[in-house]
Scaffold this motif. Sequence first.
Motif, PDB file in Angstrom:
ATOM      1  N   LEU A  32       0.826  -1.202   0.000  1.00 20.52           N
ATOM      2  CA  LEU A  32       0.000   0.000   0.000  1.00 20.52           C
ATOM      3  C   LEU A  32       0.866   1.260   0.000  1.00 20.52           C
ATOM      4  O   LEU A  32       0.676   2.156  -0.806  1.00 20.52           O
ATOM      5  CB  LEU A  32      -0.916  -0.021   1.220  1.00 20.52           C
ATOM      6  N   SER A  33       1.841   1.301   0.920  1.00 16.33           N
ATOM      7  CA  SER A  33       2.739   2.451   1.017  1.00 16.33           C
ATOM      8  C   SER A  33       3.851   2.127   2.011  1.00 16.33           C
ATOM      9  O   SER A  33       3.646   1.365   2.951  1.00 16.33           O
ATOM     10  CB  SER A  33       1.978   3.688   1.490  1.00 16.33           C
ATOM     11  N   THR A  34       5.006   2.743   1.821  1.00 14.40           N
ATOM     12  CA  THR A  34       6.092   2.601   2.790  1.00 14.40           C
ATOM     13  C   THR A  34       6.113   3.769   3.775  1.00 14.40           C
ATOM     14  O   THR A  34       6.919   3.788   4.700  1.00 14.40           O
ATOM     15  CB  THR A  34       7.461   2.528   2.071  1.00 14.40           C
ATOM     16  N   ASP A  35       5.210   4.722   3.594  1.00 13.08           N
ATOM     17  CA  ASP A  35       5.102   5.889   4.461  1.00 13.08           C
ATOM     18  C   ASP A  35       4.235   5.527   5.677  1.00 13.08           C
ATOM     19  O   ASP A  35       3.013   5.396   5.559  1.00 13.08           O
ATOM     20  CB  ASP A  35       4.501   7.056   3.674  1.00 13.08           C
ATOM     21  N   GLU A  79     -12.881   2.537   2.782  1.00  7.93           N
ATOM     22  CA  GLU A  79     -12.324   2.582   1.421  1.00  7.93           C
ATOM     23  C   GLU A  79     -12.096   3.993   0.905  1.00  7.93           C
ATOM     24  O   GLU A  79     -11.126   4.245   0.200  1.00  7.93           O
ATOM     25  CB  GLU A  79     -13.169   1.764   0.441  1.00  7.93           C
ATOM     26  N   LYS A  80     -12.929   4.948   1.267  1.00  2.00           N
ATOM     27  CA  LYS A  80     -12.742   6.329   0.800  1.00  2.00           C
ATOM     28  C   LYS A  80     -11.432   6.917   1.337  1.00  2.00           C
ATOM     29  O   LYS A  80     -10.766   7.691   0.648  1.00  2.00           O
ATOM     30  CB  LYS A  80     -13.926   7.196   1.204  1.00  2.00           C
ATOM     31  N   VAL A  86      -4.017   6.906  -1.324  1.00  2.00           N
ATOM     32  CA  VAL A  86      -3.144   6.220  -2.292  1.00  2.00           C
ATOM     33  C   VAL A  86      -3.696   6.205  -3.714  1.00  2.00           C
ATOM     34  O   VAL A  86      -3.128   5.564  -4.585  1.00  2.00           O
ATOM     35  CB  VAL A  86      -2.814   4.768  -1.847  1.00  2.00           C
ATOM     36  N   GLY A  87      -4.790   6.914  -3.946  1.00  2.00           N
ATOM     37  CA  GLY A  87      -5.361   6.967  -5.292  1.00  2.00           C
ATOM     38  C   GLY A  87      -6.614   6.123  -5.401  1.00  2.00           C
ATOM     39  O   GLY A  87      -6.795   5.157  -4.665  1.00  2.00           O
ATOM     40  N   PHE A  88      -7.473   6.519  -6.323  1.00  2.00           N
ATOM     41  CA  PHE A  88      -8.791   5.903  -6.451  1.00  2.00           C
ATOM     42  C   PHE A  88      -8.707   4.397  -6.692  1.00  2.00           C
ATOM     43  O   PHE A  88      -9.283   3.607  -5.944  1.00  2.00           O
ATOM     44  CB  PHE A  88      -9.587   6.581  -7.571  1.00  2.00           C
ATOM     45  N   PHE A  89      -8.012   3.973  -7.726  1.00  2.00           N
ATOM     46  CA  PHE A  89      -8.004   2.557  -8.090  1.00  2.00           C
ATOM     47  C   PHE A  89      -7.203   1.703  -7.117  1.00  2.00           C
ATOM     48  O   PHE A  89      -7.672   0.661  -6.666  1.00  2.00           O
ATOM     49  CB  PHE A  89      -7.503   2.377  -9.527  1.00  2.00           C
TER      50      PHE A  89
END
Length: 190
Positions: A32-35, A79-80, A86-89
């Motif tokens: 998902l993210s490293t942040d 989900e929102k 991280v972006g819509f998709f």
Amino acid sequence: MKDLIIRKALEEDREAIALISARAFNNDWKLLSTDENKIARILAPGVFIDVYDVAIVNQKIVGFISLVTKNERAQYIKEKVFQKEVGFFKGYAMAMMLKKEFEEPLHFNTDQVYVDILGVDPDFNHQGIGSQLLQHTIENNKQKEISLKVTSINENAINCYTKKGFHEFKREKVKYPKQMGFDEFIYMKR
């Protein structure tokens, strides 16, 4: 750790719990993210604060445990929030992938509790905080069976649980072991 205090979580603990989740399980969130701060912002709105106890050292939250019964869960997927961060998709896809793992009802008997999540700030690992959180849970749920799930690669947690009297009762293969980074969940109870 002698200066450790364990208490019920309060609403103002939400962000600290989310940040510890992001830091303690950073390998799980890498897709998902490293942040870590971004992950904490994603998780915070979904923390069901009523089921958490927190461990505090020097007025800082350093760990938590969540205990659920029946159909409650400790973390819900918003989900929102995922999409915003991280972006819509990507946000939608990750939220849908995680919903089952985090939100599926557990269907326990009334004499059971489930450790949904136990997390310790990595700066405080190997200081007995997880063990004390677990002991606190055992002492406050003497009349109930306590169960939990752990990944097959988390040897430190498995050893801790075994020392506290938990034993394995089931294993479950994961669908995507390469992506998940482990091949089985181990279910334990006490």
